[in-house]
Write a protein that holds these residues in place. Structure first.
Motif, PDB file in Angstrom:
ATOM      1  N   VAL A  56      74.288  80.146  55.972  1.00  0.00           N
ATOM      2  CA  VAL A  56      74.435  80.630  54.605  1.00  0.00           C
ATOM      3  C   VAL A  56      75.877  80.397  54.181  1.00  0.00           C
ATOM      4  CG1 VAL A  56      74.457  82.699  53.141  1.00  0.00           C
ATOM      5  CG2 VAL A  56      72.580  82.342  54.757  1.00  0.00           C
ATOM      6  N   ALA A  57      76.056  79.759  53.026  1.00  0.00           N
ATOM      7  CA  ALA A  57      77.391  79.463  52.500  1.00  0.00           C
ATOM      8  C   ALA A  57      77.801  80.520  51.484  1.00  0.00           C
ATOM      9  CB  ALA A  57      77.393  78.084  51.836  1.00  0.00           C
ATOM     10  N   VAL A  58      79.064  80.921  51.552  1.00  0.00           N
ATOM     11  CA  VAL A  58      79.670  81.791  50.548  1.00  0.00           C
ATOM     12  C   VAL A  58      80.933  81.068  50.100  1.00  0.00           C
ATOM     13  CG1 VAL A  58      80.639  84.063  50.040  1.00  0.00           C
ATOM     14  CG2 VAL A  58      78.784  83.861  51.723  1.00  0.00           C
ATOM     15  N   TYR A  59      81.014  80.758  48.811  1.00  0.00           N
ATOM     16  CA  TYR A  59      82.142  79.955  48.350  1.00  0.00           C
ATOM     17  C   TYR A  59      82.541  80.342  46.929  1.00  0.00           C
ATOM     18  CZ  TYR A  59      78.594  77.277  45.857  1.00  0.00           C
ATOM     19  OH  TYR A  59      77.572  76.915  45.027  1.00  0.00           O
ATOM     20  N   LEU A  60      83.749  79.931  46.580  1.00  0.00           N
ATOM     21  CA  LEU A  60      84.294  80.144  45.241  1.00  0.00           C
ATOM     22  C   LEU A  60      83.909  78.943  44.386  1.00  0.00           C
ATOM     23  CD1 LEU A  60      86.126  82.256  43.839  1.00  0.00           C
ATOM     24  CD2 LEU A  60      88.061  80.820  44.441  1.00  0.00           C
ATOM     25  N   SER A  61      83.154  79.183  43.327  1.00  0.00           N
ATOM     26  CA  SER A  61      82.734  78.106  42.440  1.00  0.00           C
ATOM     27  C   SER A  61      83.982  77.455  41.838  1.00  0.00           C
ATOM     28  CB  SER A  61      81.834  78.668  41.341  1.00  0.00           C
ATOM     29  OG  SER A  61      81.368  77.640  40.509  1.00  0.00           O
ATOM     30  N   PRO A  62      84.082  76.123  41.884  1.00  0.00           N
ATOM     31  CA  PRO A  62      85.299  75.434  41.434  1.00  0.00           C
ATOM     32  C   PRO A  62      85.698  75.809  40.003  1.00  0.00           C
ATOM     33  CG  PRO A  62      83.837  73.905  42.548  1.00  0.00           C
ATOM     34  CD  PRO A  62      83.074  75.191  42.386  1.00  0.00           C
ATOM     35  N   GLY A  63      86.977  76.153  39.830  1.00  0.00           N
ATOM     36  CA  GLY A  63      87.520  76.456  38.519  1.00  0.00           C
ATOM     37  C   GLY A  63      87.181  77.844  37.980  1.00  0.00           C
ATOM     38  N   THR A  64      86.556  78.693  38.801  1.00  0.00           N
ATOM     39  CA  THR A  64      86.173  80.031  38.339  1.00  0.00           C
ATOM     40  C   THR A  64      86.511  81.061  39.419  1.00  0.00           C
ATOM     41  OG1 THR A  64      83.957  80.074  39.325  1.00  0.00           O
ATOM     42  CG2 THR A  64      84.165  79.015  37.172  1.00  0.00           C
ATOM     43  N   ASN A  65      86.291  82.306  39.098  1.00  0.00           N
ATOM     44  CA  ASN A  65      86.366  83.379  40.098  1.00  0.00           C
ATOM     45  C   ASN A  65      84.960  83.873  40.421  1.00  0.00           C
ATOM     46  OD1 ASN A  65      89.111  83.345  40.443  1.00  0.00           O
ATOM     47  ND2 ASN A  65      89.515  84.965  38.967  1.00  0.00           N
ATOM     48  N   ARG A  66      83.987  82.973  40.363  1.00  0.00           N
ATOM     49  CA  ARG A  66      82.598  83.301  40.686  1.00  0.00           C
ATOM     50  C   ARG A  66      82.340  82.941  42.153  1.00  0.00           C
ATOM     51  NH1 ARG A  66      79.274  80.770  36.716  1.00  0.00           N
ATOM     52  NH2 ARG A  66      79.535  82.721  35.599  1.00  0.00           N
ATOM     53  N   VAL A  67      81.871  83.921  42.905  1.00  0.00           N
ATOM     54  CA  VAL A  67      81.559  83.718  44.314  1.00  0.00           C
ATOM     55  C   VAL A  67      80.047  83.514  44.420  1.00  0.00           C
ATOM     56  CG1 VAL A  67      81.677  84.684  46.628  1.00  0.00           C
ATOM     57  CG2 VAL A  67      83.498  85.170  44.984  1.00  0.00           C
ATOM     58  N   ILE A  68      79.650  82.412  45.033  1.00  0.00           N
ATOM     59  CA  ILE A  68      78.243  82.044  45.163  1.00  0.00           C
ATOM     60  C   ILE A  68      77.830  82.172  46.626  1.00  0.00           C
ATOM     61  CG2 ILE A  68      76.533  80.203  44.828  1.00  0.00           C
ATOM     62  CD1 ILE A  68      77.812  81.023  42.198  1.00  0.00           C
ATOM     63  N   VAL A 101      92.437  84.241  42.482  1.00  0.00           N
ATOM     64  CA  VAL A 101      91.868  84.172  43.823  1.00  0.00           C
ATOM     65  C   VAL A 101      92.249  82.838  44.441  1.00  0.00           C
ATOM     66  CG1 VAL A 101      89.749  84.243  45.196  1.00  0.00           C
ATOM     67  CG2 VAL A 101      89.903  85.587  43.087  1.00  0.00           C
ATOM     68  N   ILE A 102      92.899  82.888  45.599  1.00  0.00           N
ATOM     69  CA  ILE A 102      93.285  81.665  46.311  1.00  0.00           C
ATOM     70  C   ILE A 102      92.635  81.725  47.690  1.00  0.00           C
ATOM     71  CG2 ILE A 102      95.187  80.290  47.232  1.00  0.00           C
ATOM     72  CD1 ILE A 102      96.943  81.706  45.060  1.00  0.00           C
ATOM     73  N   TRP A 103      91.723  80.795  47.939  1.00  0.00           N
ATOM     74  CA  TRP A 103      90.993  80.739  49.205  1.00  0.00           C
ATOM     75  C   TRP A 103      91.660  79.677  50.059  1.00  0.00           C
ATOM     76  CZ3 TRP A 103      85.423  82.504  48.976  1.00  0.00           C
ATOM     77  CH2 TRP A 103      84.865  82.617  50.252  1.00  0.00           C
ATOM     78  N   ASN A 104      92.292  80.084  51.156  1.00  0.00           N
ATOM     79  CA  ASN A 104      92.986  79.158  52.044  1.00  0.00           C
ATOM     80  C   ASN A 104      92.031  78.701  53.137  1.00  0.00           C
ATOM     81  OD1 ASN A 104      95.592  79.546  50.761  1.00  0.00           O
ATOM     82  ND2 ASN A 104      95.479  81.600  51.604  1.00  0.00           N
ATOM     83  N   THR A 105      91.598  77.455  53.022  1.00  0.00           N
ATOM     84  CA  THR A 105      90.616  76.904  53.958  1.00  0.00           C
ATOM     85  C   THR A 105      91.278  75.919  54.905  1.00  0.00           C
ATOM     86  OG1 THR A 105      90.056  75.144  52.418  1.00  0.00           O
ATOM     87  CG2 THR A 105      88.752  77.152  52.278  1.00  0.00           C
ATOM     88  N   SER A 106      90.508  75.445  55.839  1.00  0.00           N
ATOM     89  CA  SER A 106      91.017  74.514  56.841  1.00  0.00           C
ATOM     90  C   SER A 106      90.872  73.067  56.372  1.00  0.00           C
ATOM     91  CB  SER A 106      90.268  74.687  58.156  1.00  0.00           C
ATOM     92  OG  SER A 106      89.732  75.951  58.298  1.00  0.00           O
ATOM     93  N   GLY A 107      91.511  72.739  55.265  1.00  0.00           N
ATOM     94  CA  GLY A 107      91.544  71.353  54.814  1.00  0.00           C
ATOM     95  C   GLY A 107      90.258  70.837  54.202  1.00  0.00           C
ATOM     96  N   THR A 108      89.371  71.719  53.724  1.00  0.00           N
ATOM     97  CA  THR A 108      88.148  71.244  53.082  1.00  0.00           C
ATOM     98  C   THR A 108      88.339  71.290  51.575  1.00  0.00           C
ATOM     99  OG1 THR A 108      87.196  73.454  53.033  1.00  0.00           O
ATOM    100  CG2 THR A 108      86.714  72.102  54.965  1.00  0.00           C
TER     101      THR A 108
END
Length: 156
Positions: A56-68, A101-108
């Motif tokens: 199951v993926a939980v992510y920040l929709s690009p350009g928004t503060n909407r979490v999907i 909201v800034i999500w710091n990911t591992s280079g994705t």
């Protein structure tokens, strides 16, 4: 007459200080609430992955503060895939206008996490992921961390 003017100035100064402190506390509470909501959505995504025995993926929709939150229907954990059915949405802007909201990911390229069926966290492109999410509002900050190897979400 002079005493009355001094009392008026002191009263105005005191009310300004009290109001500023109250406003700061209100902002901090709103930010804490948004961080708690996001933490809850992340944990719910993990529990859904374990329950469904499927990523199951939980992510920040690009350009928004909407979490999907969506079920991953492929063997490669890809977030924001139109083929993945969405099971939940959280609009953080609904609870706090002006939130960053800034999500710091591992280079994705996608800001998000894929919870594996075993409860461990992977990045949206694959591989175990330790990530952090910074939430900022009016000079206040909160941070959430995701441990890929422990499958844990912690609010700092």
């Amino acid at each position: 007459m002079l005493e009355l003017a001094v009392l008026a100035v002191l009263g105005a100064t005191l009310s300004t200080v009290v109001f500023a402190g109250w406003n700061s506390g209100r902002d901090r509470l709103a930010l804490d609430n948004a961080a708690s909501q996001l933490s809850g959505v992340l944990q719910a995504g993990r529990f859904q992955a374990i329950r469904r025995n499927q990523p199951v993926a939980v992510y920040l929709s690009p350009g928004t503060n909407r979490v999907i939150t969506e079920v991953v229907n492929s063997t490669t954990p890809i977030c924001n895939n139109p083929a993945n059915p969405i099971i939940d949405r959280l609009d953080l802007d609904d609870s706090i206008d002006g939130l960053t909201v800034i999500w710091n990911t591992s280079g994705t390229s996608t800001d998000g996490v894929v919870w594996q069926a075993n409860g461990l966290a992977a990045s949206c492109g694959g591989g175990l992921a330790n990530q952090s999410i910074n939430l900022n509002f009016n000079g206040n900050a909160e941070q959430l961390t995701i441990s890929g190897t422990a499958g844990r979400v912690q609010k700092q």
